[in-house]
Design a protein around this motif. Sequence first.
Motif, PDB file in Angstrom:
ATOM      1  N   VAL A 194       0.866  -1.183   0.000  1.00  0.00           N
ATOM      2  CA  VAL A 194       0.000   0.000   0.000  1.00  0.00           C
ATOM      3  C   VAL A 194       0.905   1.236   0.000  1.00  0.00           C
ATOM      4  O   VAL A 194       1.933   1.267   0.671  1.00  0.00           O
ATOM      5  CB  VAL A 194      -0.976  -0.002   1.197  1.00  0.00           C
ATOM      6  CG1 VAL A 194      -0.243  -0.043   2.530  1.00  0.00           C
ATOM      7  CG2 VAL A 194      -1.914   1.208   1.145  1.00  0.00           C
ATOM      8  N   ILE A 195       0.517   2.233  -0.804  1.00  0.00           N
ATOM      9  CA  ILE A 195       1.407   3.377  -1.057  1.00  0.00           C
ATOM     10  C   ILE A 195       0.807   4.685  -0.542  1.00  0.00           C
ATOM     11  O   ILE A 195      -0.290   5.079  -0.936  1.00  0.00           O
ATOM     12  CB  ILE A 195       1.697   3.480  -2.572  1.00  0.00           C
ATOM     13  CG1 ILE A 195       2.486   2.253  -3.027  1.00  0.00           C
ATOM     14  CG2 ILE A 195       2.442   4.770  -2.907  1.00  0.00           C
ATOM     15  CD1 ILE A 195       2.704   2.162  -4.523  1.00  0.00           C
ATOM     16  N   TYR A 196       1.576   5.355   0.354  1.00  0.00           N
ATOM     17  CA  TYR A 196       1.214   6.684   0.859  1.00  0.00           C
ATOM     18  C   TYR A 196       2.337   7.666   0.530  1.00  0.00           C
ATOM     19  O   TYR A 196       2.619   8.586   1.295  1.00  0.00           O
ATOM     20  CB  TYR A 196       1.023   6.651   2.381  1.00  0.00           C
ATOM     21  CG  TYR A 196      -0.087   5.741   2.857  1.00  0.00           C
ATOM     22  CD1 TYR A 196      -1.415   6.147   2.815  1.00  0.00           C
ATOM     23  CD2 TYR A 196       0.199   4.478   3.354  1.00  0.00           C
ATOM     24  CE1 TYR A 196      -2.434   5.321   3.263  1.00  0.00           C
ATOM     25  CE2 TYR A 196      -0.813   3.637   3.808  1.00  0.00           C
ATOM     26  CZ  TYR A 196      -2.124   4.068   3.757  1.00  0.00           C
ATOM     27  OH  TYR A 196      -3.127   3.240   4.200  1.00  0.00           O
ATOM     28  N   VAL A 197       3.000   7.451  -0.576  1.00  0.00           N
ATOM     29  CA  VAL A 197       4.148   8.264  -0.971  1.00  0.00           C
ATOM     30  C   VAL A 197       3.638   9.555  -1.623  1.00  0.00           C
ATOM     31  O   VAL A 197       2.628   9.536  -2.326  1.00  0.00           O
ATOM     32  CB  VAL A 197       5.015   7.437  -1.963  1.00  0.00           C
ATOM     33  CG1 VAL A 197       6.119   8.270  -2.565  1.00  0.00           C
ATOM     34  CG2 VAL A 197       5.577   6.209  -1.261  1.00  0.00           C
ATOM     35  N   PRO A 198       4.297  10.721  -1.407  1.00  0.00           N
ATOM     36  CA  PRO A 198       3.833  11.983  -2.012  1.00  0.00           C
ATOM     37  C   PRO A 198       3.742  11.888  -3.548  1.00  0.00           C
ATOM     38  O   PRO A 198       4.480  11.122  -4.174  1.00  0.00           O
ATOM     39  CB  PRO A 198       4.908  12.996  -1.588  1.00  0.00           C
ATOM     40  CG  PRO A 198       5.527  12.405  -0.365  1.00  0.00           C
ATOM     41  CD  PRO A 198       5.470  10.915  -0.535  1.00  0.00           C
ATOM     42  N   PRO A 199       2.834  12.691  -4.157  1.00  0.00           N
ATOM     43  CA  PRO A 199       2.536  12.569  -5.588  1.00  0.00           C
ATOM     44  C   PRO A 199       3.744  12.537  -6.540  1.00  0.00           C
ATOM     45  O   PRO A 199       3.756  11.729  -7.474  1.00  0.00           O
ATOM     46  CB  PRO A 199       1.649  13.788  -5.876  1.00  0.00           C
ATOM     47  CG  PRO A 199       1.023  14.110  -4.569  1.00  0.00           C
ATOM     48  CD  PRO A 199       1.993  13.714  -3.496  1.00  0.00           C
ATOM     49  N   PRO A 200       4.791  13.373  -6.337  1.00  0.00           N
ATOM     50  CA  PRO A 200       5.883  13.347  -7.326  1.00  0.00           C
ATOM     51  C   PRO A 200       6.623  12.007  -7.393  1.00  0.00           C
ATOM     52  O   PRO A 200       7.269  11.698  -8.389  1.00  0.00           O
ATOM     53  CB  PRO A 200       6.829  14.461  -6.849  1.00  0.00           C
ATOM     54  CG  PRO A 200       6.012  15.324  -5.943  1.00  0.00           C
ATOM     55  CD  PRO A 200       5.000  14.419  -5.314  1.00  0.00           C
ATOM     56  N   PHE A 201       6.556  11.211  -6.309  1.00  0.00           N
ATOM     57  CA  PHE A 201       7.341   9.975  -6.245  1.00  0.00           C
ATOM     58  C   PHE A 201       6.473   8.712  -6.236  1.00  0.00           C
ATOM     59  O   PHE A 201       6.986   7.600  -6.178  1.00  0.00           O
ATOM     60  CB  PHE A 201       8.211   9.983  -4.982  1.00  0.00           C
ATOM     61  CG  PHE A 201       8.860  11.315  -4.719  1.00  0.00           C
ATOM     62  CD1 PHE A 201       9.876  11.777  -5.548  1.00  0.00           C
ATOM     63  CD2 PHE A 201       8.435  12.125  -3.672  1.00  0.00           C
ATOM     64  CE1 PHE A 201      10.465  13.027  -5.328  1.00  0.00           C
ATOM     65  CE2 PHE A 201       9.011  13.376  -3.445  1.00  0.00           C
ATOM     66  CZ  PHE A 201      10.029  13.823  -4.278  1.00  0.00           C
TER      67      PHE A 201
END
Length: 291
Positions: A73-80
């Motif tokens: 599951v991904i909670y990484v900021p939009p640019p990355f």
Amino acid sequence: MSILINRNSRVITQGITGKTGQFHTRMCRDYANGHACFVAGVNPRKPGENVEGIPVYASVKEAQQQTGANVSVIYVPPPFAAAAIDEAVEAELDLVICITEGIPVRDMIRTRYKMQGKKTRLIGPNCPGIITPDEIKIGIMPGYIHKKGRIGVVSRSGTLTYEAVAQLMEIGLGQSTCIGIGGDPVNGLKHLDVIQLFNDDDETDAVLMVGEIGGTDEEDCARWVKDHMRKPVVGFIAGVTAPPGKRMGHAGAIISGGKGTAQEKLEVMESCGIKITRNPAEMGKLLKSVL
């Protein structure tokens, strides 16, 4: 049987050290079998640390090898975030759920292209996630509103997923699995992919499908339902009152050339045998009527 995830799923959180990742991983871990299911976090800058007892690894591949995880599951900021999806796909996980909102469309087009021929399935981005009630939840939906049952829910809208579930619960209907597929124009699983999974699932008796204006995914799904679906499907489309030619909040909710209006979607769905309602307050009642 549930679709895509169950109590045996082993989950990696990409972006676990951020505030959002940390908060929602804790909430998911505290739900049902979460303590056994959430086994690793990933942050290339913080390997060797742990977040509330969950070990952090430098890469998805390493986390997968050390823990046997099969879901991320991904909670990484939009640019990355698109690169985070790529990493999970490269590690050959079964499923990736991307919660992040605001990923540039160009990044997602590139990521979808790279996913061709790979085994990983993607839910999202810009979605609330997926839950198999009383077993496991992965994402940001409130766990307490769900109960185990035999209704499948698939929705493009996050908050309407919760509304649909609340109505089902009010009339005593639990869910087999609920999936928020997200509202972005370039995403992973579509309504059609999820409906096919529900059709093959022995423990799903009927499906509640919530769509939105923009695109043609709901129409494509409805045509498949007409020819192949063995279970009743009930549908609602958000955006009936949206003024034509005006761009709405969701990136995917763009009506082009008369295609993708709520009216058109509802007409196609109805003609394909899907029971529809134009009133979001009637979703639960309508579903009960087809059982």
